[in-house]
Enzyme design. Structure first.
Site, mmCIF file in Angstrom:
data_model
loop_
_atom_site.group_PDB
_atom_site.id
_atom_site.type_symbol
_atom_site.label_atom_id
_atom_site.label_comp_id
_atom_site.label_asym_id
_atom_site.label_seq_id
_atom_site.Cartn_x
_atom_site.Cartn_y
_atom_site.Cartn_z
ATOM 1 C CB ALA A 102 -38.804 -39.173 -110.608
ATOM 2 N N GLY B 210 -31.306 -43.278 -114.748
ATOM 3 C CA GLY B 210 -32.148 -42.510 -115.641
ATOM 4 C C GLY B 210 -33.010 -41.509 -114.885
ATOM 5 C CB CYS B 211 -34.558 -38.341 -115.927
ATOM 6 S SG CYS B 211 -35.260 -38.818 -117.525
ATOM 7 C CG PHE B 212 -39.430 -41.186 -116.532
ATOM 8 C CD1 PHE B 212 -40.353 -40.377 -115.880
ATOM 9 C CD2 PHE B 212 -39.457 -41.216 -117.924
ATOM 10 C CE1 PHE B 212 -41.272 -39.621 -116.579
ATOM 11 C CE2 PHE B 212 -40.375 -40.456 -118.639
ATOM 12 C CZ PHE B 212 -41.282 -39.653 -117.971
#
Length: 324
Positions: free
Chosen positions: A139, A134-136
């Protein structure tokens, strides 16, 4: 040439994937599947590709492609794979959260590998099925993996991250339409975001006794990018922390450390993650920045594809940020 099929090509991640693959030296897009736009030109959903491609969406799939990208909403990838059969040699990269967790990774005899190259590169290289992070999660993990690798996450970790509106997908909702989002900031799913599961599994794989992670996601009034700040207690010096991160990411093509404070524009439209380290008293602050649609989704999927097919890891991904 790799024959690739894209399932769910009309959304934001599908559009970014098409844009990258059209310029990839080793890929031919065999089909772009969409149930809502079959028969229409790809440019009807992605006008930025006008003059670049004459591809049309289709309602049919070619089961003999070399690679399938699943750009479907969460929960729909598993349904699609149950309803559609591909060649035993076809590789699959799923961009939803259907197969990211260990309990979901084995599906219909397909063993999905968690596709974070900075954590699982060798497993990705040897895999046929990859669950894109996932994107979060991307990061946050890139901000914390070096500490976990040395068992230095024994204390609580606090993460605050803000994402652009594209993270919510192409369909407008009450919290994504312009009138609400513009000039506005808000948090959502405090301490319960769905990406916490995959983050905790990755950190625990490096440090089983890692401290609790408190994650507060925020909606930003911009379209692309994630800026995440993570802080925790750290007994060493700032210099030692920087050396640790430099060592961990010494072979990471797309994760860069910098001594200068970072901002979103330097990574938007790229597959880069930029990281900055700062020490205040006994607290270490790690800031990471990515493009949620690229390193947080489609760019990382192509990075994984390159690894799976023995290509150069950065093929098709030498993208430049637009800083101004």
């Amino acid at each position: 040439m790799i024959k690739a099929g894209i399932i769910g090509g009309s959304g934001y991640t599908g559009g970014e994937l098409i844009r990258i693959l059209l310029n990839h030296p080793a890929v031919d897009i065999n089909f772009v599947y969409s149930t809502t736009r079959a028969g229409k030109k790809v440019t009807s959903a992605h006008p930025d590709l006008l003059g670049v491609t004459e591809l049309e969406f289709t309602g049919n799939v070619n089961p003999d492609v070399d690679l399938v990208f699943l750009c479907l909403g969460h929960g729909n990838s598993s349904k699609f794979l149950k309803a559609n059969t591909f060649s035993s040699k076809s590789k699959v990269i799923d961009l939803s959260n259907d197969f990211r967790l260990m309990n979901d990774a084995n599906f219909l005899g397909k063993q999905f590998v968690y596709g974070l190259p900075e954590l699982n590169k060798n497993k990705i290289i040897a895999s046929q099925f990859v669950a894109n992070p996932g994107c979060f999660a991307t990061a946050v993990q890139l901000a914390l993996l070096p500490l976990a690798s040395k068992g230095l996450l024994g204390n609580a970790v606090h993460v605050n991250a803000v994402t652009g509106s594209t993270g919510a997908g192409v369909s407008p909702t009450a919290t994504t339409h312009f009138s609400w989002r513009n000039n506005n900031v808000s948090w959502y799913k405090p301490f319960t975001h769905q990406h916490l599961g995959e983050i905790n599994e990755s950190l625990s794989s490096l440090q089983p006794d890692a401290g609790e992670l408190f994650f507060l996601p925020n909606r930003g009034n911009f379209t692309r990018g994630i800026l995440a700040t993570a802080y925790t207690q750290f007994k060493g010096s700032e210099s030692e922390a920087k050396q640790l991160y430099a060592s961990y990411y010494s072979d990471a093509l797309f994760t860069q450390l910098t001594d200068d404070p970072i901002h979103l524009k330097q990574v938007v439209n790229t597959n880069q993650c930029h990281i900055h380290i700062h020490k205040h008293k006994d607290t270490l602050l790690i800031t990471s920045a990515i493009d949620n649609l690229l390193k947080g989704a489609s760019g990382q999927a192509v990075q994984n594809m390159n690894l799976m097919f023995g290509l150069e890891e950065g093929d098709g991904l030498q993208l430049k940020a637009g800083v101004f």
